[in-house]
Scaffold this active site. Structure first.
Site, PDB file in Angstrom:
ATOM      1  N   SER A  26      34.971  41.126  69.003  1.00  0.00           N
ATOM      2  CA  SER A  26      35.463  42.335  68.342  1.00  0.00           C
ATOM      3  C   SER A  26      35.424  42.201  66.821  1.00  0.00           C
ATOM      4  CB  SER A  26      36.888  42.645  68.817  1.00  0.00           C
ATOM      5  OG  SER A  26      37.291  43.915  68.359  1.00  0.00           O
ATOM      6  N   ASN A  29      38.392  42.780  64.189  1.00  0.00           N
ATOM      7  CA  ASN A  29      39.667  42.287  64.732  1.00  0.00           C
ATOM      8  C   ASN A  29      39.786  40.824  64.329  1.00  0.00           C
ATOM      9  OD1 ASN A  29      41.644  41.121  66.407  1.00  0.00           O
ATOM     10  ND2 ASN A  29      41.304  42.623  68.017  1.00  0.00           N
ATOM     11  N   ARG A 142      33.305  46.814  75.361  1.00  0.00           N
ATOM     12  CA  ARG A 142      34.310  47.817  75.712  1.00  0.00           C
ATOM     13  C   ARG A 142      33.660  49.118  76.195  1.00  0.00           C
ATOM     14  NH1 ARG A 142      40.160  47.503  73.803  1.00  0.00           N
ATOM     15  NH2 ARG A 142      40.126  47.998  76.018  1.00  0.00           N
ATOM     16  N   GLU A 178      38.843  55.569  70.569  1.00  0.00           N
ATOM     17  CA  GLU A 178      39.475  54.323  71.007  1.00  0.00           C
ATOM     18  C   GLU A 178      40.835  54.560  71.659  1.00  0.00           C
ATOM     19  OE1 GLU A 178      38.373  50.834  70.079  1.00  0.00           O
ATOM     20  OE2 GLU A 178      36.395  51.681  69.747  1.00  0.00           O
ATOM     21  N   HIS A 254      42.840  49.331  64.435  1.00  0.00           N
ATOM     22  CA  HIS A 254      43.411  50.522  65.057  1.00  0.00           C
ATOM     23  C   HIS A 254      44.674  50.906  64.304  1.00  0.00           C
ATOM     24  CE1 HIS A 254      41.406  49.304  69.084  1.00  0.00           C
ATOM     25  NE2 HIS A 254      40.727  50.293  68.557  1.00  0.00           N
ATOM     26  N   ASP A 256      47.485  51.483  65.539  1.00  0.00           N
ATOM     27  CA  ASP A 256      48.685  50.843  66.074  1.00  0.00           C
ATOM     28  C   ASP A 256      48.862  49.408  65.585  1.00  0.00           C
ATOM     29  OD1 ASP A 256      46.852  49.437  67.635  1.00  0.00           O
ATOM     30  OD2 ASP A 256      47.617  50.130  69.557  1.00  0.00           O
ATOM     31  N   CYS A 373      49.263  46.980  72.223  1.00  0.00           N
ATOM     32  CA  CYS A 373      47.897  47.041  72.763  1.00  0.00           C
ATOM     33  C   CYS A 373      47.904  47.002  74.286  1.00  0.00           C
ATOM     34  CB  CYS A 373      47.064  45.867  72.250  1.00  0.00           C
ATOM     35  SG  CYS A 373      46.485  46.058  70.555  1.00  0.00           S
TER      36      CYS A 373
END
Length: 449
Positions: A26, A29, A142, A178, A254, A256, A373
């Site tokens: 990723s 990330n 993903r 996403e 993201h 979040d 997540c």
């Protein structure tokens, strides 16, 4: 409100799959990249997740289980030109393209905040609960997930008069989606009409919207707008806010990872959104409830880097049965002194967040996913909850059954070398055969057909 009409936020946590590994797939990330090639422990990862689910259930919260996907994805390897029986396909992929083999083994579906975007019946003009599976087209590993995710959602929420399922958006960068990791809902209580806040990183159409320069923006404005239309959310109950591109380039892949909302509380970093003061004013003006609380964390207290390392904002905010609000945070928040100090000061301040509970989710954290997540939030009335597949809801018995299932089927060590072992495929399929019966999933998994 009568008990029949009472509403809850149900968290459906991703059950970590048997092939949980650290492949570093990723880009953007930081935790995923930093732990690439480390040896994982799938058994420990799954048990850590189950312990969190059980703890939430024991607090009196409604808790569900979201099943893992079948991995490795042998059909994907065949589409990429690897031929023969399953063992031959795996052997060829291991020799010719280990990276592709890694992607097809990924257990990333464990992070169900990316599974879909959900709008409760209180927000939709047709009075149904709407689900749109995320296309996750920014990362190949993903992008393999949407069809299975849709099948799982239909097996979990299988009453057509209550639940509306939408096919994931077109698999084009134009509509990069996403899921709920870039969406939150603000409301006085879960049973009231809410303000759905869609956060995007870039636009495919509007060239005046400037996105990040280093890491990709995974959510487009066009995708968020399409989901709002599909879910039949009235204009006055939806708002679109741009994530700060500078924090995306610092590893906030993201929304979040930098902000989380629950009921009438938005907990965010002061650099979370582009033109933050204006963005928060827009949210306040759009909110139609009685009182909105915005807990804004200043950079001098917690830097963006500390937020990313600790996953402070990738915590869950939950409303407990007694009306109080709790932050469910990873243990990494305790280990970061600045973050720990801020949490302590926040709990004593004048805001609705008055408790915190820390969980050991190290196996997930090292791969780039914290408590938020791991869960998909679904606001449901008591009647709607009764129409959910009851086998997917957490209980003392379900926790014991799933823990025993993990102990029976999971390895306690998994390295890159192990992915070439065809026996791992046999083990994972046997595990999912058993899980199908435990969670009453029907014919969700393709290999069973």
């Amino acid at each position: 409100m009568s008990e029949q009409n009472s509403s809850f936020e149900v968290n459906f946590d991703g059950l970590v799959g048997p092939t949980h590994n650290y492949a570093g797939l990723s880009y953007g990330n930081v935790a995923s990249l930093n732990n690439a090639d480390a040896i994982s422990n799938p058994k420990e990862a799954a048990l850590q997740g189950l312990i969190k689910m059980k703890a939430m259930h024991d607090m009196g919260l409604k808790q569900g289980v979201f099943a893992p996907h079948a991995r490795p994805d042998v059909s994907a390897l065949r589409r990429l030109g690897f031929t023969g029986n399953d063992t031959q396909v795996l052997n060829k992929a291991a020799k010719e393209s280990p990276i592709l083999l890694r992607t097809c083994y990924s257990a990333s579906a464990m992070w169900t905040a990316n599974a879909a975007t959900v709008s409760p019946s209180q927000d939709t003009t047709d009075g149904k609960v709407h689900f749109t599976s995320a296309n996750l087209n920014n990362k190949f590993h993903r992008s393999l997930e949407p069809s299975t995710t849709s099948n799982l959602l239909k097996a979990m929420f299988n009453d057509d008069e209550t639940f509306e399922h939408h096919t994931h958006l077109p698999d084009q960068p134009f509509f990069g989606d996403e899921g709920a990791a870039n969406h939150t809902r603000l409301c006085d209580e879960h049973g009231a009409k809410g303000l759905e806040v869609f956060v995007y990183g870039a636009s495919s159409l509007n060239q005046q919207i400037v996105g990040p320069s280093k890491f990709p923006a995974r959510q487009t404005l066009e995708a968020s707008e399409a989901i709002a239309r599909l879910h039949k959310i009235p204009n006055e109950q939806r708002i679109f806010i741009q994530q700060n591109p500078e924090v995306i380039d610092q590893g906030v892949f993201h929304n979040d990872v930098i902000a989380v909302g629950n009921a009438n509380v938005l907990f965010c970093h002061e650099q979370a959104f582009l033109n933050q003061a204006q963005a928060l004013t827009q949210i306040r003006q759009a909110y139609t409830g009685e009182k909105l609380h915005i807990v804004e964390v200043p950079t001098h207290a917690v830097s963006v880097q500390d937020a990313v390392k600790s996953y402070l904002f990738n915590s869950q905010l939950v409303s407990l049965p007694d009306g109080s609000m709790m932050l469910v945070a990873p243990e990494e928040c305790i280990k970061n002194q600045k973050v720990a100090d801020y949490i302590e000061s926040m709990l004593s301040a004048n805001n609705p967040i008055n408790a915190v509970k820390f969980f050991d989710l190290r196996q997930s954290m090292q791969n780039g996913g914290g408590p938020a997540c791991l869960r998909l939030r679904v606001a449901l009335t008591q009647t709607e909850l009764s129409k959910v597949n009851q086998a997917t809801l957490m209980s003392e018995e379900k926790f014991n059954t799933l823990s025993q299932w993990v102990e029976k089927h999971y390895r306690d060590k998994l390295s890159d070398h192990d992915l070439a072992d065809p026996q791992l495929l046999v083990e994972t399929r046997a595990a999912l055969d058993d899980l199908t019966d435990i969670l009453n999933l029907g014919s969700v998994y393709e290999f069973q057909k």
